[in-house]
Design a protein around this motif. Structure first.
Motif, PDB file in Angstrom:
ATOM      1  N   MET A  12       0.805  -1.251   0.141  1.00  0.00           N
ATOM      2  CA  MET A  12       0.154   0.035  -0.009  1.00  0.00           C
ATOM      3  C   MET A  12       0.795   1.192  -0.022  1.00  0.00           C
ATOM      4  N   LEU A  16       1.097   4.150  -2.777  1.00  0.00           N
ATOM      5  CA  LEU A  16       0.755   5.492  -2.459  1.00  0.00           C
ATOM      6  C   LEU A  16       1.962   6.394  -2.766  1.00  0.00           C
ATOM      7  N   ALA A  96      -5.469  -0.635  -2.401  1.00  0.00           N
ATOM      8  CA  ALA A  96      -5.586   0.337  -1.331  1.00  0.00           C
ATOM      9  C   ALA A  96      -4.734   1.748  -1.666  1.00  0.00           C
ATOM     10  N   GLY A  97      -3.586   1.330  -2.008  1.00  0.00           N
ATOM     11  CA  GLY A  97      -2.774   2.507  -2.214  1.00  0.00           C
ATOM     12  C   GLY A  97      -2.999   3.346  -3.305  1.00  0.00           C
ATOM     13  N   LEU A 100      -6.074   5.277  -2.194  1.00  0.00           N
ATOM     14  CA  LEU A 100      -5.436   6.650  -1.499  1.00  0.00           C
ATOM     15  C   LEU A 100      -4.856   7.789  -2.442  1.00  0.00           C
ATOM     16  N   VAL A 103      -7.925   9.446  -3.799  1.00  0.00           N
ATOM     17  CA  VAL A 103      -8.568  10.480  -2.746  1.00  0.00           C
ATOM     18  C   VAL A 103      -7.809  11.644  -2.498  1.00  0.00           C
ATOM     19  N   PHE A 104      -6.540  11.553  -2.465  1.00  0.00           N
ATOM     20  CA  PHE A 104      -5.633  12.718  -2.026  1.00  0.00           C
ATOM     21  C   PHE A 104      -5.656  13.730  -3.342  1.00  0.00           C
TER      22      PHE A 104
END
Length: 249
Positions: A12, A16, A96-97, A100, A103-104
């Motif tokens: 992740m 990310l 998941a990464g 994120l 979202v970021f």
């Protein structure tokens, strides 16, 4: 921490930071916009270091199905069930990464709606020249150049999984050994990454590609499934070749 959880968390963070630097360079209205390929390659090298640092003590820091596959081929004590669990965890961590990252950078994705290729590049790779056999060769060689040096750095007596060798936590390396692996990925990016974006990791490409397909991103156009097999089978082929050469050394 359970090795599978460690692989999930490590992968992740790998994605990310890795896909995060791509988004910072590619998406409009970021401070890193147009930062260039060296920034991306450096970011990916740091991403590998961070992911490995988080997981090395618990899982051996594979973070990559190609590494897991190579270790399975090279080490009889690393079983099929263990390898399968590692790969599932890596895929979930990569997804998941990628989520994120979205979202970021969500507001910046909205301003990039006229550049679907750029948006997709924040998730997965694509060839600069669309010759898939050549792209497959590049991914194979790039992954071979990742995994054989790892074998050579950790020999003799590497540990494929969470059990340390002589108290060294990651694939037989001490904590100082995490930096050479990050530098290795940085070097691969600089020297071999310009043709396909150097996935060299099936989970790093396929997991985020699936997230790109699922997310309601304004202006996105397709997921390039016709290419998606290349950054999966190319790295696995390179991993098998690296394990074979290592066995012959």
């Amino acid at each position: 921490m359970h090795p599978y959880v460690a692989e999930l968390i490590g992968t992740m963070f790998l994605v990310l930071f890795g896909n995060g630097v791509v988004a910072n360079v590619v998406l409009p209205k970021t401070s890193g916009n147009d930062g260039g390929w060296i920034v991306i390659a450096a970011g990916w090298g740091i991403a590998v270091f961070i992911g490995a640092f988080c997981s090395s003590e618990f899982s051996g820091a594979h973070l990559n199905p190609a590494v897991t596959f190579a270790m399975y081929l090279a080490d009889d004590s690393f079983g099929l069930v263990d390898g399968g669990g590692y790969i599932v965890a890596q895929m979930l961590g990569a997804m998941a990464g990628a989520l994120l990252v979205y979202v970021f950078y969500r507001e910046h994705f909205r301003t990039a709606s006229d550049d679907p290729d750029g948006m997709r590049a924040c998730f997965c790779t694509a060839p600069q020249i669309r010759k898939l056999p050549q792209a497959f060769l590049c991914e194979t060689i790039g992954t071979f150049a990742l995994i054989l040096p790892i074998f050579l750095m950790v020999a003799p007596g590497f540990s494929s999984g969470p059990e340390p060798v002589d108290s060294d936590p990651v694939l037989g390396l001490g904590s100082i050994g995490l930096l050479p692996v990050g530098l290795l990925v940085f070097g691969i990016g600089l020297s071999l990454g310009g043709t396909t974006g150097y996935a060299i990791n099936p989970a790093r490409d396929l997991g985020p590609r699936l997230i790109h397909a699922l997310l309601p991103i304004k202006g996105k156009q397709g997921n390039d499934w016709q290419y998606a097999w290349v950054p999966v089978l190319g790295p696995l082929t390179g991993a098998a070749l690296a394990a074979l050469v290592n066995a012959l050394l």
